[in-house]
Design a protein around this motif. Sequence first.
Motif, PDB file in Angstrom:
ATOM      1  N   ALA A  15     119.811 -36.618  56.495  1.00 55.81           N
ATOM      2  CA  ALA A  15     120.040 -37.440  57.687  1.00 55.81           C
ATOM      3  C   ALA A  15     121.377 -37.036  58.301  1.00 55.81           C
ATOM      4  O   ALA A  15     122.271 -36.550  57.598  1.00 55.81           O
ATOM      5  N   TYR A  16     121.516 -37.269  59.610  1.00 54.00           N
ATOM      6  CA  TYR A  16     122.717 -36.808  60.292  1.00 54.00           C
ATOM      7  C   TYR A  16     123.235 -37.842  61.292  1.00 54.00           C
ATOM      8  O   TYR A  16     122.461 -38.557  61.938  1.00 54.00           O
ATOM      9  N   LEU A  17     124.556 -37.899  61.397  1.00 51.14           N
ATOM     10  CA  LEU A  17     125.219 -38.381  62.595  1.00 51.14           C
ATOM     11  C   LEU A  17     125.539 -37.132  63.408  1.00 51.14           C
ATOM     12  O   LEU A  17     126.293 -36.259  62.958  1.00 51.14           O
ATOM     13  N   LEU A  18     124.914 -37.015  64.568  1.00 54.31           N
ATOM     14  CA  LEU A  18     125.036 -35.817  65.392  1.00 54.31           C
ATOM     15  C   LEU A  18     125.953 -36.084  66.580  1.00 54.31           C
ATOM     16  O   LEU A  18     126.066 -37.213  67.059  1.00 54.31           O
ATOM     17  N   ARG A  19     126.599 -35.036  67.052  1.00 53.41           N
ATOM     18  CA  ARG A  19     127.325 -35.105  68.324  1.00 53.41           C
ATOM     19  C   ARG A  19     126.789 -34.019  69.248  1.00 53.41           C
ATOM     20  O   ARG A  19     126.304 -32.983  68.791  1.00 53.41           O
ATOM     21  N   ARG A  20     126.882 -34.282  70.526  1.00 54.92           N
ATOM     22  CA  ARG A  20     126.501 -33.279  71.508  1.00 54.92           C
ATOM     23  C   ARG A  20     127.628 -32.260  71.623  1.00 54.92           C
ATOM     24  O   ARG A  20     128.770 -32.619  71.924  1.00 54.92           O
ATOM     25  N   GLY A  21     127.304 -30.981  71.389  1.00 56.98           N
ATOM     26  CA  GLY A  21     128.298 -29.929  71.474  1.00 56.98           C
ATOM     27  C   GLY A  21     128.548 -29.506  72.910  1.00 56.98           C
ATOM     28  O   GLY A  21     128.031 -30.100  73.864  1.00 56.98           O
ATOM     29  N   GLY A  22     129.360 -28.436  73.062  1.00 58.21           N
ATOM     30  CA  GLY A  22     129.732 -27.977  74.379  1.00 58.21           C
ATOM     31  C   GLY A  22     128.555 -27.539  75.219  1.00 58.21           C
ATOM     32  O   GLY A  22     128.576 -27.653  76.445  1.00 58.21           O
ATOM     33  N   ASP A  23     127.488 -27.048  74.587  1.00 57.90           N
ATOM     34  CA  ASP A  23     126.284 -26.653  75.326  1.00 57.90           C
ATOM     35  C   ASP A  23     125.249 -27.768  75.353  1.00 57.90           C
ATOM     36  O   ASP A  23     124.082 -27.540  75.668  1.00 57.90           O
ATOM     37  N   ASN A  24     125.685 -28.987  74.975  1.00 53.97           N
ATOM     38  CA  ASN A  24     124.850 -30.188  74.984  1.00 53.97           C
ATOM     39  C   ASN A  24     123.814 -30.201  73.865  1.00 53.97           C
ATOM     40  O   ASN A  24     122.967 -31.091  73.809  1.00 53.97           O
ATOM     41  N   ARG A  25     123.866 -29.233  72.973  1.00 59.30           N
ATOM     42  CA  ARG A  25     122.956 -29.241  71.827  1.00 59.30           C
ATOM     43  C   ARG A  25     123.570 -30.068  70.700  1.00 59.30           C
ATOM     44  O   ARG A  25     124.782 -30.034  70.472  1.00 59.30           O
ATOM     45  N   PRO A  26     122.757 -30.807  69.949  1.00 59.44           N
ATOM     46  CA  PRO A  26     123.304 -31.629  68.870  1.00 59.44           C
ATOM     47  C   PRO A  26     123.753 -30.791  67.683  1.00 59.44           C
ATOM     48  O   PRO A  26     123.075 -29.851  67.271  1.00 59.44           O
ATOM     49  N   VAL A  27     124.916 -31.126  67.157  1.00 59.53           N
ATOM     50  CA  VAL A  27     125.455 -30.488  65.960  1.00 59.53           C
ATOM     51  C   VAL A  27     125.903 -31.588  65.000  1.00 59.53           C
ATOM     52  O   VAL A  27     126.125 -32.726  65.400  1.00 59.53           O
ATOM     53  N   SER A  28     126.054 -31.251  63.742  1.00 57.36           N
ATOM     54  CA  SER A  28     126.373 -32.259  62.720  1.00 57.36           C
ATOM     55  C   SER A  28     127.811 -32.739  62.846  1.00 57.36           C
ATOM     56  O   SER A  28     128.747 -31.947  62.865  1.00 57.36           O
ATOM     57  N   GLN A  29     127.965 -34.046  62.920  1.00 56.22           N
ATOM     58  CA  GLN A  29     129.288 -34.661  62.785  1.00 56.22           C
ATOM     59  C   GLN A  29     129.476 -35.178  61.365  1.00 56.22           C
ATOM     60  O   GLN A  29     130.568 -35.136  60.819  1.00 56.22           O
TER      61      GLN A  29
END
Length: 474
Positions: free
Chosen positions: A289-303
């Motif tokens: 499971a993940y808490l994700l953030r939107r990266g610079g290209d708006n793609r979700p990455v793991s926080q």
Amino acid sequence: MKSYPDHKGNRISRRDLLQRGASAGALSLLPAGLRAATEARVPLTARNASFQLAPSGYAATGIWGYDGGAPGPEIRVAQGGRVSRRLVNELPQGTSVHWHGIRIDNAMDGVAGLTQQSVAPGDTFDYDFVVPDAGTYWYHSHDRSWEQVARGLHGALIVEEAEAPDVDREEVLILDDWLLNPETAQIDDSFDHPMAMSHAGRIGNYVTTNARFDFSRPVRRHERLRLRLINASNARIFSLQLNGLTGWTVALDAMPLPAPVPVEQDLVLGPAQRVDLIVDITAEDGETAYLLRRGGDNRPVSQAAFPVSGSASRARRAPPAPLPPNPRMSAPDLATARRLRLVMAGGAMGRMDSALLGGERIGFRQLAASGRFWAFNEMAEMTQEPLGDLSLGELVRLQIVNDTVFPHAMHLHGMHFRQVRADGAASPMRDTLLVAAGETREIAFIADNPGDWLFHCHMLSHAASGMMTWVRVT
């Protein structure tokens, strides 16, 4: 030097007032049994340190940390309890500690130049205060904060409810970004760079949770967690998503919501804002499971990652109950409120031609040469007079006009507020409000805490370059 009347009507200087409030005045209010305890406060040392911030293979990063750590030590206390810490300054410049979000005694608020003198290198300052409200808070430097917070001077302050929510455990997640030299892994020292000052603020190139780029905690399926999220970055706005987690927002900026709100869209967390979530692990055994953030290209990455192993129960629980409310959370009647207005102007691509600095109106180019890129009500520095001179208990409606092309996270010290909605509905209490570019928002608060209280943008480079004012409550 400014002077103020004491309880007998005599005029005293700000320096004398601060010394009284921070020493004998504060201690005289304590029961005799507590006075001895406050004389032996736990030290909180601001100092240089080396910390393995970047991945292994890179050199350790030189930081400024409380007790040498990143983040600083977690401070945890029961609601109604006391926080007693002796700040020890081992840094090469003055510092102070602000206890962000606490409805605190003014002399303990930690704003160098407003509520206390800067603590010089080699000196100490005693902080001692009661925490009236439960919730998720944090503490950070408030002297040259655009530099000192970026170097690592911050930590979590958790105030526990008398009745804890029904969760299996909790995680305090401090979200941050660091501007590192990619070759040396050292903190970029361009803190006063005009680009950061005049644009969106100091945005880091290395994002962490609790000072780790690969933050991970093992969990079990159907386990229930409380996540306390703190945005400690200088300027980054986090847009967060849940994946493999079903969650509810139960508090914003430490103030409980009347009922848990299901998380069905991105959680937006501006600088200095906090959110408390209760989440159920719904990912399968063997998944993550993940808490994700939107990266610079708006793609979700793991926080933050939560690898799932085993199961806590066969089925999920019922939705959570609300957290117990804090004192003084009733929504005010706005009919008799005093109205104030704050217009934000300036920044790159803005329309500010001139503003007041040092009592003189000067053009934007000269302001920029002086390191001032922003203005509140045409004032490009901290004003001598408050935005509002308020009576204790007075109700205030403050209109905030963002006449710039950048968002600003507006933080009021000492008090919480509610946004005034067009439909008249009561919005949640907060201490920091994200105001988008070109947007006008209105907040309401009761001036129920006496003292001089800072009101500023928590994009810390913006505050340093013009976006600071204050209100007085007497």
